[in-house]
Design a protein around this motif. Structure first.
Motif, PDB file in Angstrom:
ATOM      1  N   ASN A  76       0.805  -1.223   0.000  1.00 36.98           N
ATOM      2  CA  ASN A  76       0.000   0.000   0.000  1.00 36.98           C
ATOM      3  C   ASN A  76       0.840   1.277   0.000  1.00 36.98           C
ATOM      4  O   ASN A  76       0.328   2.354   0.303  1.00 36.98           O
ATOM      5  CB  ASN A  76      -0.938   0.012   1.213  1.00 36.98           C
ATOM      6  N   SER A  77       2.109   1.157  -0.360  1.00 33.14           N
ATOM      7  CA  SER A  77       3.000   2.321  -0.296  1.00 33.14           C
ATOM      8  C   SER A  77       3.193   2.999  -1.650  1.00 33.14           C
ATOM      9  O   SER A  77       4.072   3.846  -1.795  1.00 33.14           O
ATOM     10  CB  SER A  77       4.367   1.897   0.253  1.00 33.14           C
ATOM     11  N   PHE A  78       2.366   2.661  -2.635  1.00 33.08           N
ATOM     12  CA  PHE A  78       2.575   3.178  -3.990  1.00 33.08           C
ATOM     13  C   PHE A  78       2.543   4.705  -4.029  1.00 33.08           C
ATOM     14  O   PHE A  78       1.573   5.331  -3.621  1.00 33.08           O
ATOM     15  CB  PHE A  78       1.520   2.614  -4.936  1.00 33.08           C
ATOM     16  N   GLU A  79       3.635   5.292  -4.496  1.00 32.98           N
ATOM     17  CA  GLU A  79       3.798   6.739  -4.649  1.00 32.98           C
ATOM     18  C   GLU A  79       3.356   7.506  -3.399  1.00 32.98           C
ATOM     19  O   GLU A  79       2.651   8.515  -3.479  1.00 32.98           O
ATOM     20  CB  GLU A  79       3.078   7.228  -5.911  1.00 32.98           C
ATOM     21  N   ASN A  80       3.810   7.000  -2.265  1.00 30.04           N
ATOM     22  CA  ASN A  80       3.584   7.680  -0.986  1.00 30.04           C
ATOM     23  C   ASN A  80       4.581   8.832  -0.879  1.00 30.04           C
ATOM     24  O   ASN A  80       5.793   8.624  -0.908  1.00 30.04           O
ATOM     25  CB  ASN A  80       3.791   6.680   0.159  1.00 30.04           C
ATOM     26  N   LYS A  81       4.070  10.043  -0.744  1.00 30.14           N
ATOM     27  CA  LYS A  81       4.931  11.232  -0.733  1.00 30.14           C
ATOM     28  C   LYS A  81       5.937  11.212   0.414  1.00 30.14           C
ATOM     29  O   LYS A  81       6.971  11.887   0.351  1.00 30.14           O
ATOM     30  CB  LYS A  81       4.070  12.495  -0.633  1.00 30.14           C
ATOM     31  N   GLU A  82       5.637  10.450   1.455  1.00 27.16           N
ATOM     32  CA  GLU A  82       6.560  10.365   2.587  1.00 27.16           C
ATOM     33  C   GLU A  82       7.734   9.426   2.297  1.00 27.16           C
ATOM     34  O   GLU A  82       8.677   9.345   3.088  1.00 27.16           O
ATOM     35  CB  GLU A  82       5.816   9.883   3.836  1.00 27.16           C
ATOM     36  N   LEU A  83       7.656   8.721   1.155  1.00 26.84           N
ATOM     37  CA  LEU A  83       8.706   7.760   0.811  1.00 26.84           C
ATOM     38  C   LEU A  83       9.493   8.182  -0.429  1.00 26.84           C
ATOM     39  O   LEU A  83      10.088   7.352  -1.110  1.00 26.84           O
ATOM     40  CB  LEU A  83       8.090   6.369   0.597  1.00 26.84           C
ATOM     41  N   ILE A  84       9.487   9.481  -0.727  1.00 29.31           N
ATOM     42  CA  ILE A  84      10.291   9.997  -1.840  1.00 29.31           C
ATOM     43  C   ILE A  84      11.767   9.950  -1.443  1.00 29.31           C
ATOM     44  O   ILE A  84      12.134  10.314  -0.323  1.00 29.31           O
ATOM     45  CB  ILE A  84       9.886  11.443  -2.190  1.00 29.31           C
ATOM     46  N   VAL A  85      12.599   9.476  -2.359  1.00 29.50           N
ATOM     47  CA  VAL A  85      14.043   9.406  -2.090  1.00 29.50           C
ATOM     48  C   VAL A  85      14.783  10.321  -3.063  1.00 29.50           C
ATOM     49  O   VAL A  85      14.253  10.707  -4.109  1.00 29.50           O
ATOM     50  CB  VAL A  85      14.567   7.957  -2.226  1.00 29.50           C
ATOM     51  N   GLN A  86      15.999  10.647  -2.709  1.00 26.03           N
ATOM     52  CA  GLN A  86      16.806  11.531  -3.539  1.00 26.03           C
ATOM     53  C   GLN A  86      17.326  10.790  -4.769  1.00 26.03           C
ATOM     54  O   GLN A  86      17.572   9.584  -4.730  1.00 26.03           O
ATOM     55  CB  GLN A  86      17.994  12.069  -2.733  1.00 26.03           C
ATOM     56  N   LYS A  87      17.494  11.537  -5.848  1.00 24.90           N
ATOM     57  CA  LYS A  87      18.097  10.952  -7.041  1.00 24.90           C
ATOM     58  C   LYS A  87      19.567  10.677  -6.768  1.00 24.90           C
ATOM     59  O   LYS A  87      20.173  11.270  -5.872  1.00 24.90           O
ATOM     60  CB  LYS A  87      17.953  11.905  -8.233  1.00 24.90           C
TER      61      LYS A  87
END
Length: 223
Positions: free
Chosen positions: A209-220
């Motif tokens: 259920n974590s699909f495109e969760n804004k809290e899980l954005i990582v750095q490039k």
């Protein structure tokens, strides 16, 4: 003269992979109910024509005419049917979409129309997951596996141009190996990173259920 607003929609059954697995789209009880509803519609038309001679002679504001037009509009029928989706089917649709099945696959497996599926998705704020076609596999300890639906997303993440992506030796030096895959969302391992419908961001997968969760954005990746 009244302009009649009738529309007739021909229904076609969903196609299934094999004849042995095929089952009727509607149960016997459902078919009987649909037939009874059809007879009711026909009865309303016959009664209205007996009173006025013809539907075209009826006033546009006539309530009986409005009712006939409404119940013979297939789009209204579809809307009412969508609103009656049972909780079990709703859960099945959401489970399939959440796992990463396509619209076509969900229609077949849940035995539901595209309209019904879109309605359920809209109410639950759930969106389709793409098929992931590329895996940039990390071959060094500090490299995470990166999944994307196209090569441009890999270029955006790594800064490696298209030409160098085809150079296995160059990628190996950077700690990567490029694989051509075909995976649904539920097949991506937790702890991997990916780029899907939101091409501007890279996300970490942390559960189904974590699909495109804004809290899980990582750095490039640092270039």
């Amino acid at each position: 003269m009244v302009e009649l607003k009738f529309a007739w929609k021909k229904e076609t059954p969903l196609q299934h992979p094999s004849k042995t697995d095929a089952q009727p789209i509607h149960s016997k009880a459902e078919r009987k109910a649909r037939h009874y509803k059809f007879l009711q519609k026909l009865d309303h038309i016959i009664k209205a024509e007996k009173q006025s001679g013809s539907l075209v002679n009826m006033s546009i504001n006539n309530e009986a005419l409005k009712e006939i037009q409404y119940e013979n509009n297939p789009f209204n029928e579809e809307k009412e049917r969508v609103q009656r989706v049972d909780p079990v089917k709703t859960k099945m649709i959401l489970d399939l979409i959440t796992q990463g099945y396509s619209m076509t696959e969900t229609q077949r497996l849940a035995r539901a129309s595209a309209t019904t599926i879109k309605h359920v998705m809209s109410d639950s704020a759930v969106k389709l997951r793409p098929i992931f076609k590329y895996q940039l596999k990390g071959t060094k300890e500090n490299k995470l596996d990166f999944y994307t639906k196209n090569l441009r997303q890999i270029v955006n993440y790594t800064g490696i141009d298209f030409k160098k992506l085809k150079n296995e030796n160059f990628l190996a030096e950077r700690g990567y190996r490029l694989l051509h895959i075909h995976k649904r969302w539920n097949q991506l391992p937790n702890g991997s990173i990916y780029s899907a419908t939101d091409a501007d961001n890279i996300y970490l997968k942390k559960g189904i259920n974590s699909f495109e969760n804004k809290e899980l954005i990582v750095q490039k990746e640092v270039r």
